[in-house]
Enzyme design. Structure first.
Site, PDB file in Angstrom:
ATOM      1  N   CYS A  30       0.838  -1.199   0.000  1.00 52.77           N
ATOM      2  CA  CYS A  30       0.000   0.000   0.000  1.00 52.77           C
ATOM      3  C   CYS A  30       0.871   1.247   0.000  1.00 52.77           C
ATOM      4  O   CYS A  30       1.700   1.443   0.898  1.00 52.77           O
ATOM      5  CB  CYS A  30      -0.916  -0.045   1.224  1.00 52.77           C
ATOM      6  SG  CYS A  30      -1.550   1.531   1.792  1.00 52.77           S
ATOM      7  N   CYS A  49       0.449   3.443   3.006  1.00 48.18           N
ATOM      8  CA  CYS A  49       1.015   2.768   4.183  1.00 48.18           C
ATOM      9  C   CYS A  49       2.518   3.016   4.241  1.00 48.18           C
ATOM     10  O   CYS A  49       3.087   3.238   5.318  1.00 48.18           O
ATOM     11  CB  CYS A  49       0.753   1.264   4.120  1.00 48.18           C
ATOM     12  SG  CYS A  49      -0.985   0.793   4.189  1.00 48.18           S
ATOM     13  N   ARG A  84      -4.213  -6.928   1.708  1.00 44.42           N
ATOM     14  CA  ARG A  84      -5.244  -6.352   0.833  1.00 44.42           C
ATOM     15  C   ARG A  84      -5.739  -7.329  -0.223  1.00 44.42           C
ATOM     16  O   ARG A  84      -6.880  -7.234  -0.688  1.00 44.42           O
ATOM     17  CB  ARG A  84      -4.715  -5.093   0.154  1.00 44.42           C
ATOM     18  CG  ARG A  84      -4.416  -3.963   1.126  1.00 44.42           C
ATOM     19  CD  ARG A  84      -4.131  -2.672   0.388  1.00 44.42           C
ATOM     20  NE  ARG A  84      -3.026  -2.807  -0.555  1.00 44.42           N
ATOM     21  CZ  ARG A  84      -2.847  -2.025  -1.619  1.00 44.42           C
ATOM     22  NH1 ARG A  84      -3.716  -1.080  -1.889  1.00 44.42           N
ATOM     23  NH2 ARG A  84      -1.795  -2.185  -2.396  1.00 44.42           N
TER      24      ARG A  84
END
Length: 254
Positions: free
Chosen positions: A137, A140, A164
């Site tokens: 991500c 992130c 994810r």
């Protein structure tokens, strides 16, 4: 935007009220059905395969608040009607009753993983946030790059794993996202392993008993649908990245 949100709130309330009216008309002779958690438990399990973890009467007359592993639902007392969505109170101020209920679920759920989070502590701790994360991500990674800034502002960051791509792929095997996070959580120094992974280093596979799947399931239960997702100390959740200074301001105003 404000007009749209108001219409959305009004529609939600009217929709729920319509459902409650249907229950009343189809319920007992006096127009009301008594609250009985056993009736709701049996109905949800037999009809939908939903296992209720907790059931209590909601603020809406005739509707129960039911927490399951699949999320929070509102169910009529007779078990014949079910809703999933936001319930608001507009008696005085506009209050998101669903978010308030989920805050309690989040706080109790997070405690189960106290010993299984990867934590970056602040020396002069003022706040603690719990963040669902994945190494693929972009935001992130951006959050993690600024870890020292968060810590310097007194914010301790604790990570929960949220692959994810899901836990398993289409063939039923563990997804690469799951395996990478499991390897990091199994590392002898997981803080170093997570930092390295978020800066693009390859993840050496490690296998051990870590509740990666349980953390993912918990995230789905409480409304996580992307990363990062930040749980505050009061149980409320904010999706997405927040810069250190802005996040500190939000936390100070809670």
């Amino acid at each position: 935007m404000k007009v749209f949100k108001f219409i959305l709130v009004l529609f939600s309330v009217l929709f729920v009220n319509t459902s409650v009216l249907a229950v009343s008309e189809g319920g007992s002779k006096n127009g009301q059905t008594a609250f009985d958690s056993k009736v709701i438990t049996i109905k949800l399990l037999s009809k939908l395969g939903l296992q209720a973890e907790s059931i209590k009467a909601s603020s809406m007359v005739g509707m129960a608040e039911v927490v399951t592993k699949q999320g929070l639902f509102y169910v009529s007392f007779d078990g014949n009607y079910i809703l999933q969505g936001k319930l608001y109170s507009i008696e005085k101020d506009v209050i998101d009753l669903t978010e308030t209920a989920l805050a309690d679920v989040r706080l109790s759920g997070v405690k189960k993983f106290d010993n299984n989070m990867i934590t970056y502590p602040a020396k002069n701790e003022k706040h603690v946030i719990t963040v669902f994360t994945d190494i693929t991500c972009g935001y992130c990674r951006k959050l993690h790059e600024q870890m020292q800034d968060y810590n310097d502002l007194g914010i301790t960051v604790r990570y929960l794993a949220y692959p994810r791509a899901g836990v398993r792929d289409q063939l039923g095997n563990y997804s690469q996202s799951f395996k990478d996070l499991r390897s990091i959580w199994c590392h002898e120094t997981p803080t170093t392993a997570l930092t390295n992974a978020k800066t693009g280093s390859n993840v050496a596979e490690r296998i051990c008993e870590q509740p990666i799947e349980a953390e993912f399931d918990f995230g789905r239960q409480i409304g996580v649908n992307g990363t990062p997702a930040i749980i505050f100390e009061n149980g409320f959740m904010m999706p997405g990245y927040q810069p250190p200074e802005k996040l500190a301001q939000i936390l100070n105003n809670l």
